[in-house]
Structures are given as C-alpha cells and as structure tokens.
Design an enzyme around this catalytic site. Structure first.
Site, PDB file in Angstrom:
ATOM      1  N   LEU A  52       6.513   4.928  -0.159  1.00  0.00           N
ATOM      2  CA  LEU A  52       5.250   5.644   0.045  1.00  0.00           C
ATOM      3  C   LEU A  52       4.216   4.775   0.745  1.00  0.00           C
ATOM      4  O   LEU A  52       3.364   5.260   1.474  1.00  0.00           O
ATOM      5  CB  LEU A  52       4.675   6.093  -1.298  1.00  0.00           C
ATOM      6  CG  LEU A  52       5.451   7.148  -2.071  1.00  0.00           C
ATOM      7  CD1 LEU A  52       4.905   7.311  -3.471  1.00  0.00           C
ATOM      8  CD2 LEU A  52       5.411   8.472  -1.327  1.00  0.00           C
ATOM      9  N   GLN A  86       3.023   0.367   1.635  1.00  0.00           N
ATOM     10  CA  GLN A  86       3.275  -1.065   1.489  1.00  0.00           C
ATOM     11  C   GLN A  86       1.962  -1.772   1.676  1.00  0.00           C
ATOM     12  O   GLN A  86       1.229  -1.487   2.622  1.00  0.00           O
ATOM     13  CB  GLN A  86       4.267  -1.496   2.563  1.00  0.00           C
ATOM     14  CG  GLN A  86       4.572  -2.950   2.495  1.00  0.00           C
ATOM     15  CD  GLN A  86       5.836  -3.282   3.281  1.00  0.00           C
ATOM     16  OE1 GLN A  86       6.585  -2.395   3.666  1.00  0.00           O
ATOM     17  NE2 GLN A  86       6.056  -4.545   3.522  1.00  0.00           N
ATOM     18  N   ASP A 121     -13.066  -0.999  -2.876  1.00  0.00           N
ATOM     19  CA  ASP A 121     -12.244  -0.758  -1.680  1.00  0.00           C
ATOM     20  C   ASP A 121     -12.047   0.740  -1.438  1.00  0.00           C
ATOM     21  O   ASP A 121     -10.925   1.208  -1.239  1.00  0.00           O
ATOM     22  CB  ASP A 121     -10.894  -1.476  -1.828  1.00  0.00           C
ATOM     23  CG  ASP A 121     -10.199  -1.654  -0.483  1.00  0.00           C
ATOM     24  OD1 ASP A 121     -10.864  -1.485   0.563  1.00  0.00           O
ATOM     25  OD2 ASP A 121      -8.981  -1.937  -0.466  1.00  0.00           O
ATOM     26  N   LYS A 140       4.483   1.410  -8.330  1.00  0.00           N
ATOM     27  CA  LYS A 140       3.995   0.287  -7.514  1.00  0.00           C
ATOM     28  C   LYS A 140       4.711  -0.959  -8.005  1.00  0.00           C
ATOM     29  O   LYS A 140       4.551  -1.361  -9.163  1.00  0.00           O
ATOM     30  CB  LYS A 140       2.482   0.172  -7.698  1.00  0.00           C
ATOM     31  CG  LYS A 140       1.814  -0.832  -6.796  1.00  0.00           C
ATOM     32  CD  LYS A 140       0.292  -0.597  -6.834  1.00  0.00           C
ATOM     33  CE  LYS A 140      -0.470  -1.570  -5.987  1.00  0.00           C
ATOM     34  NZ  LYS A 140      -1.903  -1.253  -5.951  1.00  0.00           N
ATOM     35  N   THR A 163      -0.567  -5.493   0.513  1.00  0.00           N
ATOM     36  CA  THR A 163      -0.538  -6.917   0.234  1.00  0.00           C
ATOM     37  C   THR A 163       0.110  -7.185  -1.119  1.00  0.00           C
ATOM     38  O   THR A 163       0.794  -8.185  -1.304  1.00  0.00           O
ATOM     39  CB  THR A 163      -1.991  -7.450   0.143  1.00  0.00           C
ATOM     40  OG1 THR A 163      -2.857  -6.504   0.748  1.00  0.00           O
ATOM     41  CG2 THR A 163      -2.138  -8.803   0.757  1.00  0.00           C
ATOM     42  N   PHE A 164      -0.134  -6.259  -2.058  1.00  0.00           N
ATOM     43  CA  PHE A 164       0.298  -6.514  -3.427  1.00  0.00           C
ATOM     44  C   PHE A 164       1.753  -6.147  -3.705  1.00  0.00           C
ATOM     45  O   PHE A 164       2.308  -6.537  -4.698  1.00  0.00           O
ATOM     46  CB  PHE A 164      -0.587  -5.725  -4.405  1.00  0.00           C
ATOM     47  CG  PHE A 164      -1.990  -6.235  -4.421  1.00  0.00           C
ATOM     48  CD1 PHE A 164      -2.338  -7.301  -5.225  1.00  0.00           C
ATOM     49  CD2 PHE A 164      -2.954  -5.672  -3.607  1.00  0.00           C
ATOM     50  CE1 PHE A 164      -3.632  -7.789  -5.238  1.00  0.00           C
ATOM     51  CE2 PHE A 164      -4.247  -6.153  -3.610  1.00  0.00           C
ATOM     52  CZ  PHE A 164      -4.590  -7.212  -4.426  1.00  0.00           C
ATOM     53  N   GLY A 165       2.304  -5.337  -2.850  1.00  0.00           N
ATOM     54  CA  GLY A 165       3.682  -4.941  -3.106  1.00  0.00           C
ATOM     55  C   GLY A 165       4.011  -3.637  -2.408  1.00  0.00           C
ATOM     56  O   GLY A 165       3.409  -3.305  -1.383  1.00  0.00           O
ATOM     57  N   LYS A 166       4.979  -2.913  -2.978  1.00  0.00           N
ATOM     58  CA  LYS A 166       5.410  -1.655  -2.359  1.00  0.00           C
ATOM     59  C   LYS A 166       5.217  -0.517  -3.343  1.00  0.00           C
ATOM     60  O   LYS A 166       5.379  -0.706  -4.553  1.00  0.00           O
ATOM     61  CB  LYS A 166       6.875  -1.745  -1.968  1.00  0.00           C
ATOM     62  CG  LYS A 166       7.066  -2.650  -0.783  1.00  0.00           C
ATOM     63  CD  LYS A 166       8.465  -2.665  -0.270  1.00  0.00           C
ATOM     64  CE  LYS A 166       8.487  -3.571   0.960  1.00  0.00           C
ATOM     65  NZ  LYS A 166       9.782  -4.071   1.324  1.00  0.00           N
ATOM     66  N   VAL A 167       4.902   0.648  -2.802  1.00  0.00           N
ATOM     67  CA  VAL A 167       4.782   1.819  -3.665  1.00  0.00           C
ATOM     68  C   VAL A 167       5.947   2.748  -3.321  1.00  0.00           C
ATOM     69  O   VAL A 167       6.163   3.100  -2.164  1.00  0.00           O
ATOM     70  CB  VAL A 167       3.430   2.527  -3.473  1.00  0.00           C
ATOM     71  CG1 VAL A 167       3.318   3.713  -4.425  1.00  0.00           C
ATOM     72  CG2 VAL A 167       2.275   1.557  -3.699  1.00  0.00           C
TER      73      VAL A 167
HETATM   74  N1  LIG Z   1       0.455   7.739  -6.865  1.00  0.00           N
HETATM   75  C1  LIG Z   1       0.743   7.755  -5.572  1.00  0.00           C
HETATM   76  N2  LIG Z   1       1.261   8.868  -5.017  1.00  0.00           N
HETATM   77  C2  LIG Z   1       1.551   8.887  -3.688  1.00  0.00           C
HETATM   78  N3  LIG Z   1       1.354   7.849  -2.851  1.00  0.00           N
HETATM   79  C3  LIG Z   1       0.851   6.710  -3.352  1.00  0.00           C
HETATM   80  C4  LIG Z   1       0.522   6.593  -4.731  1.00  0.00           C
HETATM   81  N4  LIG Z   1       0.031   5.359  -4.943  1.00  0.00           N
HETATM   82  C5  LIG Z   1       0.047   4.737  -3.754  1.00  0.00           C
HETATM   83  N5  LIG Z   1       0.536   5.523  -2.778  1.00  0.00           N
HETATM   84  C6  LIG Z   1       0.705   5.175  -1.355  1.00  0.00           C
HETATM   85  O1  LIG Z   1       0.926   3.794  -1.249  1.00  0.00           O
HETATM   86  C7  LIG Z   1      -0.087   3.172  -0.448  1.00  0.00           C
HETATM   87  C8  LIG Z   1      -0.377   1.797  -0.994  1.00  0.00           C
HETATM   88  O2  LIG Z   1      -0.858   1.919  -2.335  1.00  0.00           O
HETATM   89  P1  LIG Z   1      -1.959   0.940  -2.915  1.00  0.00           P
HETATM   90  O3  LIG Z   1      -3.170   1.061  -2.056  1.00  0.00           O
HETATM   91  O4  LIG Z   1      -2.121   1.168  -4.358  1.00  0.00           O
HETATM   92  O5  LIG Z   1      -1.240  -0.448  -2.660  1.00  0.00           O
HETATM   93  P2  LIG Z   1      -1.845  -1.841  -2.240  1.00  0.00           P
HETATM   94  O6  LIG Z   1      -0.718  -2.793  -2.246  1.00  0.00           O
HETATM   95  O7  LIG Z   1      -2.982  -2.133  -3.100  1.00  0.00           O
HETATM   96  O8  LIG Z   1      -2.306  -1.549  -0.774  1.00  0.00           O
HETATM   97  P3  LIG Z   1      -3.396  -2.354   0.094  1.00  0.00           P
HETATM   98  O9  LIG Z   1      -2.937  -3.761   0.198  1.00  0.00           O
HETATM   99  O10 LIG Z   1      -3.359  -1.606   1.401  1.00  0.00           O
HETATM  100  O11 LIG Z   1      -4.701  -2.203  -0.593  1.00  0.00           O
HETATM  101  C9  LIG Z   1      -1.265   4.142  -0.482  1.00  0.00           C
HETATM  102  O12 LIG Z   1      -2.064   4.054   0.667  1.00  0.00           O
HETATM  103  C10 LIG Z   1      -0.565   5.477  -0.577  1.00  0.00           C
HETATM  104  O13 LIG Z   1      -0.215   5.952   0.704  1.00  0.00           O
END
Ligand SMILES: Nc1ncnc2c1ncn2[C@@H]1O[C@H](COP(=O)(O)OP(=O)(O)OP(=O)(O)O)[C@@H](O)[C@H]1O
Length: 734
Positions: free
Chosen positions: A316, A318, A437, A340, A320-324
């Site tokens: 879904l 990707q 953010d 996540k 900095t913190f990982g993959k969703v």
């Molecule tokens: N519950 C969810 N349902 C559907 N998609 C999701 C969900 N959570 C996250 N995503 C998808 O995954 C992406 C990354 O999620 P998130 O922002 O939590 O991760 P991050 O590692 O903190 O990202 P960043 O480094 O960009 O801030 C989101 O932009 C979204 O497209």
C-alpha cells in the site's frame, strides 16, 4: 457545476414543514422532488419536533444555569450576560428562555444589500440555539468529570478545567444544503492522560436526529430535479474488526473489546520496552525477508505473524519507517487489514514506540473511531519488525487527486473534509497530541466509491499526459467524502522534545521556518494548506527552499511577516534560545534586514544585482497571488467572472459590488444569447466565509492563529452549497 442549477421560486416556511406528509427521508426520493420535499417528511417532522422540544429544554436549563452563574459570588460566572453568537451578533438574554424563531432573508435573487437583516415577519428560516460544551484549557487533566442533567459538564480535579459559561452558538437552518459530515459536532467531555490514566471515558456520540436538521433544505433544485438523498453521517470506523482472540476464550466472559485490545497493546509495548525483540512464534513456512536496510522485502502471498496469521496481498505504501501492506487476516472478519511493518533498525523501532503510544492514546479515547483517526487494532513484534495492524482504507486524497481528470474537489466536499480534519485535530490537541505531518498523503478516503463523468475533449487535451492516462479523461466525484488521518509516526505529545524542523515542506508553518519554536498551531497551518490544495487542485507552496517559501507566504497572505515575530527570531538566534534548525542563519536570518525587519526578496548580491532566478520570480509573482484573489480566479471557472472575493471587504459590501456587476452583465446580455454568470448570494457567502476561515488559519503569528476549537465554530460551517458533491452523496445510481 453551476450550470446544473435551476432556480426555483419555492420558499420554505416552518408551517410547510409541519404540515408535510411525505414519506421517509432515507428512501428514494422521486425524480421531481426538491430538497425541500425531502425535508418535509413525516419522520423528519417528528424528529424535528423532538429536537425543538429538546433544544427548548436545553435552552431553558442552560439559561437558568446561566442566570445562576451570573450571581456575582459564583466563581464560574460567565463573562457576559449574553448568548454568544458566532460572529458579530449577540442576543441579549430575556428572563424567559425561548426558541428564537426568526427570519434571515435568504432570497437568492434579492438585490438588496441588506438582505441578511433579521426580519420578524417572514418565516423563511429558523435560528436554532444549541448548547456548546466549553473546552477545557489544559489537555493534562485527570478524569474526574461528571455530567449534570442539563448536559453541562463540570469537573473538579487538581485543576478545575471547565468554567461552563453557557456559550451558545447560532445554528440556523441553511438555505443551501450541507453534507452531514460538514456538521459533525465535537464534544470535549473526556479526558485521558497517557501513562497516568487507564480509564476510557465514554464519549457522547451524535445521534441521527441531532444531525437531521443539518442536512439542509433548499429553494433550488439540481438540473432535472435529480434526487438527492442526504443521509446521516455516523463517522465510525467503516471496517471495524473486533480484536482477535489470541488465546482460547477465557471463562468468565471477556471484558469489553476496547479494554481487551488495550491490554493486548499495553503488553506488546511492555515487551518492546523490556527486550526490544519479543518475537512471536512464527510459522516455519514464512518467506518473510529483510533487506540490508532493515526493510521487509515485499512478496505477494508471503505469510507472517503468529501461526501464519497474515497473508500479504499488496504493497500500500512505503515510507521512511517501513512498508504498509494490505494483508488478509485469517483471524478476523472482514479479513483485509493494513499492516505497517517497521524497519528492523533500532532507530525506527524506537520511533515506532512513540507512534504506538500516540495510537494507544487515540484508541483509549476514541475506541469507536469517531474522530477520523487511524485506529490501531493490534501490534506485535515479528523478526525484529514492529508490526502495527490497522483497518484498511482507500487511497489517500493525494492519490485520488492525481488520478482525477479535475483534481479540484467540489465545495461541499471541501467543507466536509475540512470539518473532519479540524474536528479530528481538535480531538488530538485536546489529548495534547500534535500531528506535525498533516498533508494529503496522510489523509485516506474511507470509501473510494465514486461516479465518473467524461470531460469535454478540450479539457482532456489540456491535461498532462500522466493525468490524462490516470483519469481516462474523466472527472471523479466521491459518493462520500469521509476521511481518516494516518501516519502518527511524527506525532508527539506537546510536553515532549520538539525537533527543530517538522512537517513536509509544503505544509510547514512559518514559525518552524523562522525557528521560533512550534506547537499545536502548526497543525492548523498545515490543514489550511491542504484545504487550499483541495480547491486549486495543486500544492499551494510548490517550493523546495526557505527564501522562496517565505516570499510566497508573504505574497499569499498579502502582508509582510509581522515585525514582532521577525524580531523574536533575531533575539532567539542572538541569545541561542531553543534549538534552531541548523541552517537557520544561512537560509533564513540572512534574508531579513536587521533594521527594517523585512524580508529581502528578490535577493540581491552585494553590488545590488538581483540574483533571484526568473523562474523563482515567476513562481512567486505570477503563479500565486493573495489568497482571496487566487481562489477567486479558480472559482471563476465555475461561477463566471463576477465572483471576486475581497477579504478586506465586509461580506455585504463585497456582495453588492458583485451584484451590481451581475446586474450590469444581465442587462448587457439580455438581448443576446450569451451566458451570464451563474452566481447567487448564498454561493458567494459560502466561498467568502471559506476564505475568511483560511485567512485566520494562515495567520503568521502562531499565538494569534485560530485554534481548532474556534475554527469549528466558524461561520463557514453554518453555510451550505448546492453542487456536484451534494448531488453525488450516497447516490446509488452512480
Ligand atoms: N490503514 C491504511 N489503509 C490503506 N492504506 C494505508 C493505510 N495506512 C497507510 N497506508 C498507505 O501507506 C502509505 C504510508 O503510510 P504511513 O504514512 O503510515 O507510513 P510512513 O512510513 O510513516 O510514511 P512516510 O515516511 O511517507 O511518512 C500511506 O500514504 C498510505 O498510502
């Protein structure tokens, strides 16, 4: 949009409503029904009657209390002996409380600039008076609240936090409709302090009939009298998964779900704290791999989690913190979830623990997911990856806009999204959480169902190749603009360490750029940037460096930075107060004149030659403008050239100028067939007050910026608009 509107001369009266005998609101409305007709059904009337009765009793009690509170020896004495209305008006209290049933002249074709004058004789609209709970000042209050039978909340703890002045808010029925999501109410009678309280204080939820009168009636119809069915918004988590029972069901029966889940998360957190790698007993069949950077290596159909519980189906996102990952959860129904998977790197594992604490606080205070925040369902540690399991939602607003032939959202959707965002942030701020953010990428659409309309060939040709392909030449309009805020990875509690730089550049508030220190107001600035993006269809600040960013802020606000905050910046930097961004001097301070405290833009070298590039000059001077002018330009595409909003003019004055232009145009075009502008006063007022709210959210000085709580009370949320967003809302015909 506006071409679809027909003007009807029907006028709504209270008498009409009460005599109505039409059928249920939620059923299909017949093709030739108007908004008014939808509103005039038996169920509606019954609920409205109940609502009148309830409001009357509220008002009676509250006024009585208010009068009691006005005794001079009462420490909870309100400031004034008045009902406070949103803006300029305040109604003096009578001895006898009453529902104020009066008229606001909303005749769309009324050319008289005094048309908003209160007129006792006509019966076009009703003013509702509703109790507004007063928000406590500090988020750090122990839970010792109680509700008295008037609905007024009082609390006594170490800090007395509610003074309960009887603040009332004018809520008039609207002449143009609003989406129910635009009217979600906010009640702050809850408290929970992380690490100090485990209590989940039940929150008052909004009932259907409280929202019913807010769905709107209208003296107009859409083209062809298209049926519009504005059902009630519930705003709970749409894909609620009950937490899985990891162990066989214990006896006696398990405690309530939320407590159960909280305990589960709490114990996971303790595990992380104790050894940092409390790995679950995993399935041997798992192909789960980690790369050298600690990222999980995505492979479809990978199995992971205790007993092979999760099957990976899609990536879904990707970050900095990982993959969703979109996963099937074998233990839950419905069984799609988002997981996540945090990078298996100590730094990110630590950051994930902060995210977990924030998510846990949110869950404790909103177990039903009413406040548009992502809800954590479970968390566990798998092969040194912290995994956060949440509900699965649709794409982000950003992705939706990118794939749309017309990226702009209809006004009704912007209002609904604004309401949800501000309300959600109000909830977070009351908990002492700053998101830091907020951006379209971190706002997910709950349900992506939409209708698509083919765009004219000329419009399609004007689209970029990427957008043309992604949109297939169509404009998409969501059926329901319900949203969820995600990514609490950078969120912090207000009393924690604040890094000097936060937020994605485009949504970064001036106090962060100027190194002044930041707090809750930075979220408000970010929301304002998001809202403008929804209406113009692109980023308001497409910049990558500080000087251009600051020049653009001044251009958009139409004023230079206030000298007192520039002065503060110099003072802080001179005395080395606070932790400033490392490049503050070289990219910010050096661009201000120490004497005049003004920004030196365009930049000049020592010889006095301009060094700012032509491209940068164009971006600041041509591509953007003062916000009211900038937004007016965009709105002209829908409403014609006459729509010029000037935020320095009072609304009546602004409207009379526009109206004279409209009249003049009508006269000029009366003999010809050419189209005149399709604009009425209520539509103008909707956009005028939207821009007014933005102005207050874009206040340079964070201490003067409107708070989330005050923003919810802004006049704009009392106004509706008739547009494609309303017509599409929950429209099952597609
Ligand atoms: N519950 C969810 N349902 C559907 N998609 C999701 C969900 N959570 C996250 N995503 C998808 O995954 C992406 C990354 O999620 P998130 O922002 O939590 O991760 P991050 O590692 O903190 O990202 P960043 O480094 O960009 O801030 C989101 O932009 C979204 O497209």
């Amino acid at each position: 949009m506006s071409q679809n509107i027909q003007i009807s001369t029907r006028k709504r009266s209270r008498a009409n409503m009460n005599n109505s005998t039409t059928t249920g609101l939620s059923g299909n409305t017949s093709a030739n029904k108007t908004f008014l007709d939808n509103f005039e059904d038996t169920r509606t009337n019954k609920l409205l009657d109940e609502m009148f009765a309830r409001q009357n009793s509220f008002l009676t009690d509250n006024l009585r209390n208010s009068l009691d509170l006005n005794q001079s020896d009462n420490p909870l004495r309100p400031r004034q002996h008045q009902l406070f209305l949103d803006n300029e008006n305040a109604i003096e209290l009578d001895d006898e409380p009453r529902i104020i049933n009066t008229t606001i002249n909303n005749n769309n074709n009324n050319n008289n600039s005094s048309s908003s004058r209160v007129d006792e004789d006509a019966d076009d609209d009703i003013i509702f008076i509703k109790e507004q709970p007063i928000q406590f000042s500090s988020p750090l209050i122990l839970p010792s609240s109680s509700s008295n039978n008037t609905g007024a909340t009082t609390a006594v703890s170490n800090n007395t936090y509610i003074t309960t002045p009887k603040k009332f808010k004018k809520q008039r029925t609207i002449s143009l409709p609003q989406l129910p999501l635009s009217k979600l109410s906010y009640q702050s009678n809850y408290i929970s302090v992380p690490d100090q309280s485990n209590a989940i204080v039940p929150r008052v939820t909004q009932t259907e009939n409280e929202l019913l009168h807010l769905t709107g009636s209208c003296a107009k119809t859409l083209e062809g009298n298209k049926a519009v069915n504005l059902t009630v918004a519930h705003s709970t988590s749409p894909f609620y998964n009950p937490p899985a029972q990891v162990a066989p069901p214990p006896l006696p029966p398990p405690p309530p779900q939320s407590n159960n889940l909280k305990r589960q998360i709490g114990s996971s957190l303790r595990k992380f704290k104790s050894n940092g790698s409390a790995e679950s007993t995993s399935s041997n069949k798992s192909n789960f791999k980690t790369d050298k950077d600690g990222h999980y290596v995505y492979q479809e159909n990978d199995v992971f989690g205790s007993g092979g519980r999760f099957i990976v189906k899609d990536l879904l996102g990707q970050g900095t913190f990982g993959k969703v990952l979109k996963c099937i959860d074998n233990k839950c129904e419905p069984n799609f979830v988002a997981v996540k998977v945090i990078r298996a790197v100590d730094r990110y594992r630590e950051a994930a623990k902060t995210e977990l604490r924030i998510l846990q606080t949110i869950l404790n205070n909103d177990p039903q997911g009413q406040f548009q925040c992502l809800l954590l369902r479970e968390c566990f540690d798998y092969k040194n990856h912290i995994c956060l399991v949440t509900d699965l939602y649709g794409r982000s607003i950003y992705d939706f806009m990118c794939s749309n032939g017309i990226a702009r959202f209809p006004g009704s959707h912007i209002q609904a999204i604004a309401r949800q965002l501000i309300r959600s942030v109000c909830f977070l701020h009351d908990l002492g959480i700053i998101h830091t953010d907020l951006k379209p990428e971190n706002i997910l659409i709950c349900d992506e169902t939409h209708i698509s309309r083919a765009l004219p060939a000329k419009t399609v040709q004007s689209l970029s190749k990427r957008r043309r392909e992604a949109s297939k030449g169509k404009r998409k309009i969501l059926k329901n603009p319900e949203i969820k805020i995600i990514d609490f990875g950078s969120a912090i509690f207000h009393y924690e360490y604040h890094p000097p730089v936060i937020s994605t550049r485009h949504y970064r508030a001036p106090e962060i750029v100027l190194g002044l220190g930041w707090s809750f107001p930075c979220d408000i600035w970010s929301i304002a940037c998001v809202l403008v993006e929804l209406i113009i269809g692109e980023s308001l600040y497409p910049i990558h460096e500080n000087l251009e960013h600051m020049a653009m802020m001044q251009r958009i606000n139409g004023t230079p930075f206030p000298t007192d905050i520039v002065d503060k910046m110099f003072y802080k930097s001179k005395h080395k107060l606070g932790n400033s961004p490392s490049d503050l001097t070289s990219t910010v301070i050096k661009h201000f004149d120490r004497k005049t405290l003004s920004l030196q833009w365009p930049e000049k070298n020592k010889r006095g030659d301009t060094v700012t590039t032509e491209k940068s000059m164009k971006r600041v001077l041509q591509s953007c403008d003062r916000l009211d002018i900038y937004i007016s330009k965009v709105l002209k595409q829908d409403y014609g050239d006459s729509l010029s909003i000037n935020w320095n003019l009072p609304p009546e004055k602004n409207w009379s100028l526009i109206n004279s232009k409209l009249l003049w145009k009508k006269q000029v075009h009366s003999s010809s067939s050419s189209a005149t502008d399709d604009l009425d006063k209520e539509t103008f007022l909707f956009w005028y007050w939207f821009i007014d709210l933005l102005k207050k959210m874009f206040e340079f000085d964070p201490t003067k910026r409107i708070t989330a709580k005050d923003a919810l009370d802004h006049e704009w949320f009392n106004l509706g608009i008739l547009d494609d967003g309303i017509a599409t809302y929950n429209n099952t015909q597609g």
